[in-house]
Design a protein around this motif. Structure first.
Motif, PDB file in Angstrom:
ATOM      1  N   THR A  63      -3.208  -3.412  -6.444  1.00 28.84           N
ATOM      2  CA  THR A  63      -2.830  -2.023  -6.213  1.00 28.84           C
ATOM      3  C   THR A  63      -2.513  -1.383  -7.561  1.00 28.84           C
ATOM      4  OG1 THR A  63      -0.456  -2.443  -6.002  1.00 28.84           O
ATOM      5  CG2 THR A  63      -1.802  -2.649  -3.973  1.00 28.84           C
ATOM      6  N   LEU A  84      -3.648  -8.040  -3.652  1.00 26.73           N
ATOM      7  CA  LEU A  84      -3.958  -7.829  -2.248  1.00 26.73           C
ATOM      8  C   LEU A  84      -5.276  -8.525  -1.937  1.00 26.73           C
ATOM      9  CD1 LEU A  84      -3.129  -6.028   0.284  1.00 26.73           C
ATOM     10  CD2 LEU A  84      -4.766  -4.380  -0.609  1.00 26.73           C
ATOM     11  N   GLU A 139      -9.423   2.307   0.874  1.00 24.90           N
ATOM     12  CA  GLU A 139      -9.883   2.118  -0.505  1.00 24.90           C
ATOM     13  C   GLU A 139     -10.348   0.681  -0.736  1.00 24.90           C
ATOM     14  OE1 GLU A 139      -7.846   2.097  -4.933  1.00 24.90           O
ATOM     15  OE2 GLU A 139      -6.994   3.399  -3.397  1.00 24.90           O
ATOM     16  N   GLN A 184      -1.539   4.073  -1.854  1.00 18.78           N
ATOM     17  CA  GLN A 184      -2.965   3.845  -1.616  1.00 18.78           C
ATOM     18  C   GLN A 184      -3.230   3.594  -0.138  1.00 18.78           C
ATOM     19  OE1 GLN A 184      -2.940   0.945  -5.048  1.00 18.78           O
ATOM     20  NE2 GLN A 184      -5.068   1.659  -5.166  1.00 18.78           N
ATOM     21  N   SER A 185      -4.473   3.815   0.229  1.00 19.31           N
ATOM     22  CA  SER A 185      -4.907   3.651   1.612  1.00 19.31           C
ATOM     23  C   SER A 185      -5.626   2.309   1.793  1.00 19.31           C
ATOM     24  CB  SER A 185      -5.863   4.785   1.962  1.00 19.31           C
ATOM     25  OG  SER A 185      -6.580   4.498   3.131  1.00 19.31           O
ATOM     26  N   PRO A 186      -5.505   1.697   2.966  1.00 15.52           N
ATOM     27  CA  PRO A 186      -6.287   0.483   3.238  1.00 15.52           C
ATOM     28  C   PRO A 186      -7.791   0.734   3.072  1.00 15.52           C
ATOM     29  CG  PRO A 186      -4.667   0.828   4.972  1.00 15.52           C
ATOM     30  CD  PRO A 186      -4.636   2.046   4.100  1.00 15.52           C
ATOM     31  N   LEU A 236       0.824  -1.202   0.000  1.00 12.54           N
ATOM     32  CA  LEU A 236       0.000   0.000   0.000  1.00 12.54           C
ATOM     33  C   LEU A 236       0.861   1.255   0.000  1.00 12.54           C
ATOM     34  CD1 LEU A 236      -2.750  -1.179   2.491  1.00 12.54           C
ATOM     35  CD2 LEU A 236      -3.068  -0.703   0.055  1.00 12.54           C
ATOM     36  N   SER A 294       2.326   1.863  -3.425  1.00 16.59           N
ATOM     37  CA  SER A 294       1.349   2.323  -4.420  1.00 16.59           C
ATOM     38  C   SER A 294       0.747   3.680  -4.053  1.00 16.59           C
ATOM     39  CB  SER A 294       0.232   1.293  -4.592  1.00 16.59           C
ATOM     40  OG  SER A 294      -0.559   1.233  -3.421  1.00 16.59           O
TER      41      SER A 294
END
Length: 103
Positions: free
Chosen positions: A73, A79, A36, A32-34, A27, A30
């Motif tokens: 991701t 994931l 999402e 990105q947030s969990p 995460l 990338s």
């Protein structure tokens, strides 16, 4: 543990939120947030699952069995989000973000 506000459209409770080191690293890489992926999972977007596995998830909403989603991701890392089966009282104890090789 992960902080996440469960939306009103949630199809099931997530329980305690956990993430493995590999998932957290993916995460971070990338950007990105969990949240999402948890949002998609709890709203019934099962991601890259077969139609049979998606059907099992739909059945799990009523029978309390395990629910699993698979996503990628933006960097292409797979994931998983797994919500454990309900306990004897019908409560879902936890949901975990992890990489497939951490299962």
């Amino acid at each position: 543990m992960i902080a996440f506000n469960v939306p009103a459209k949630a199809k099931f409770p997530l329980g305690q939120l956990l993430a493995t080191p590999g998932a957290l690293e993916a995460l971070a890489e990338s950007g990105q947030s969990p949240a999402e992926f948890l949002l998609r999972h709890v709203q019934g977007d099962w991601g890259d699952m077969s139609s049979g596995d998606k059907q099992l998830n739909e059945e799990a909403l009523s029978d309390g069995s395990r629910i699993m989603s698979a996503y990628r991701t933006t960097k292409g890392t797979k994931l998983w989000v797994i919500t454990e089966a309900a306990d004897e009282q019908g409560n879902r104890v936890c949901s975990t973000l992890l990489l497939p090789d951490e299962y």
